[in-house]
Enzyme design. Structure first.
Site, mmCIF file in Angstrom:
data_model
loop_
_atom_site.group_PDB
_atom_site.id
_atom_site.type_symbol
_atom_site.label_atom_id
_atom_site.label_comp_id
_atom_site.label_asym_id
_atom_site.label_seq_id
_atom_site.Cartn_x
_atom_site.Cartn_y
_atom_site.Cartn_z
ATOM 1 N N CYS A 63 1.027 -1.151 0.003
ATOM 2 C CA CYS A 63 0.056 -0.026 -0.041
ATOM 3 C C CYS A 63 0.765 0.954 -0.117
ATOM 4 C CB CYS A 63 -0.881 -0.146 1.259
ATOM 5 S SG CYS A 63 0.247 -0.109 2.790
ATOM 6 N N HIS A 88 5.846 -5.171 8.627
ATOM 7 C CA HIS A 88 5.826 -6.587 8.973
ATOM 8 C C HIS A 88 6.123 -7.601 7.867
ATOM 9 C CE1 HIS A 88 3.363 -5.708 13.067
ATOM 10 N NE2 HIS A 88 4.846 -5.733 13.415
ATOM 11 N N GLU A 105 0.725 -0.736 16.244
ATOM 12 C CA GLU A 105 -0.109 0.305 15.997
ATOM 13 C C GLU A 105 -1.085 0.782 17.006
ATOM 14 O OE1 GLU A 105 -4.035 1.407 12.889
ATOM 15 O OE2 GLU A 105 -2.439 0.185 12.473
ATOM 16 N N SER A 147 1.493 -9.975 10.750
ATOM 17 C CA SER A 147 0.966 -8.965 10.016
ATOM 18 C C SER A 147 -0.553 -8.818 10.158
ATOM 19 C CB SER A 147 1.246 -9.206 8.452
ATOM 20 O OG SER A 147 0.493 -8.188 7.773
ATOM 21 N N SER A 148 -1.205 -8.034 10.720
ATOM 22 C CA SER A 148 -2.547 -7.969 11.181
ATOM 23 C C SER A 148 -3.260 -8.095 9.639
ATOM 24 C CB SER A 148 -3.171 -6.734 11.935
ATOM 25 O OG SER A 148 -4.227 -6.692 12.176
ATOM 26 N N ASN A 149 -3.077 -7.016 8.791
ATOM 27 C CA ASN A 149 -3.841 -7.161 7.645
ATOM 28 C C ASN A 149 -3.910 -8.343 6.864
ATOM 29 O OD1 ASN A 149 -2.300 -6.556 4.987
ATOM 30 N ND2 ASN A 149 -1.140 -5.714 6.504
#
Length: 327
Positions: A18, A47, A132, A229-231
């Site tokens: 992104c 991440h 975050e 990695s959360s996403n």
């Protein structure tokens, strides 16, 4: 020779980097070019181990805390954001720092500060311990932010004044899961104030929508991304909820159990926002060794967002400046 079985690969688009991740990596790379190695980075810049190791090969040094950073070298703060205490400590020590916090995370920070200044207690929807979340909670004094992770948490939390609340969210959450938590919050606290704009970032939303589009039509989904990695983890959940129970997170092509996938004929592939496209290409190449592959791209959105680099990296006197995420 036995003919290879056919395999159709559906590539989710958008996928991968992104604008915030791209900017953060560029900040480290440009800092290395401008100031020379070493450039220190507090926490993983994003991440993804492939990205981190690539930057290490160029001269970046990753550390957990500022006390590991020697005097006289540049230090970069990761894309996830940091508590206010971190730049304050850097300034106390006279360190030259670059804040690579994603501007969309910085937006959440500023919104939380505004709500606090209005006298509201902030309820943050997010995952405990994620950098975050730590950074967002660290923008305000202790007790000013209450963390909620699940719908069940909503019934348990205690607040100072139910009529004087605001909510914010981690930017990389599942859109659908967050909607359930938010509905529970609004039911319990009808007067809770919303952010001026959606907190979950455009890239997270777009990648989840793309996975939703392919999940019902494939036998398996591979999500390229890191386990922290959360996403990326949310993309696996979205694929499973969207109808593909054989969805899994992998870091590299070498991690894939192709034997377990020998019966598939349609494979969905996507990548988390911190995973470079080269890892997707690596998986496609590995698939071609085992299958007769045809590739189709399924695009649900087009992204053209670009975030500017900090002024310290674009101005002639940049070496003498300290900059923040809003620079």
């Amino acid at each position: 020779m036995t003919a290879k079985p056919p395999l159709t690969i559906l590539l989710a688009a958008p996928r991968g980097f992104c604008a915030g991740v791209d900017r953060a990596i560029q900040i480290v790379e440009v800092a290395l070019e401008r100031y020379g190695a070493p450039v220190y980075v507090r926490h993983e810049i994003v991440h993804n181990r492939f990205v981190v190791e690539s930057l290490e090969a160029k001269g970046a040094v990753f550390v957990d805390e500022l006390d590991e950073v020697p005097d006289g070298v540049p230090v970069v703060f990761s894309a996830h954001g940091v508590p206010k205490a971190v730049p304050a400590e850097a300034e106390r020590r006279g360190l030259f720092y670059l804040d690579a916090t994603c501007p969309l995370v910085s937006k959440v920070h500023r919104e939380a500060e505004r709500r606090h200044a209005e006298g509201r207690q902030v309820i943050l929807i997010g995952h405990a311990g994620h950098p975050e979340v730590v950074g967002t909670m660290g923008q305000l004094p202790p007790g000013a932010v209450v963390l909620v992770e699940t719908v069940e948490d909503v019934a348990r939390i205690e607040v100072e004044d139910p009529g004087n609340l605001a909510f914010a969210t981690q930017t990389t959450l599942s859109v659908d899961e967050t909607a359930g938590i938010l509905a529970a919050l609004q039911e319990r606290f009808p007067a809770i104030s919303s952010p001026r704009k959606e907190d979950i970032c455009y890239a997270t939303t777009n990648r989840q929508q793309a996975v939703k589009a392919i999940a019902p039509t494939v036998d398996a989904v591979l999500v390229l991304g890191a386990p922290n990695s959360s996403n990326s983890k949310r993309l696996v959940e979205v694929a499973k909820n969207g109808g593909c129970t054989r969805a899994q997170l992998v870091q590299r092509a070498a991690d894939i159990d192709w034997t377990a996938l020998s019966d598939i004929r349609r494979l969905g592939i996507t990548a988390g926002a911190s995973a470079p496209e080269v890892l997707v290409e690596e998986v496609i190449a590995a698939a071609k060794e085992r299958f007769e592959v045809s590739v189709e791209q399924v695009r649900t959105a087009t992204e053209d967002v670009v975030f500017k680099l900090p002024k310290a990296l674009t101005e002639e006197d940049g070496a003498s400046r300290k900059v923040g995420a809003d620079a």
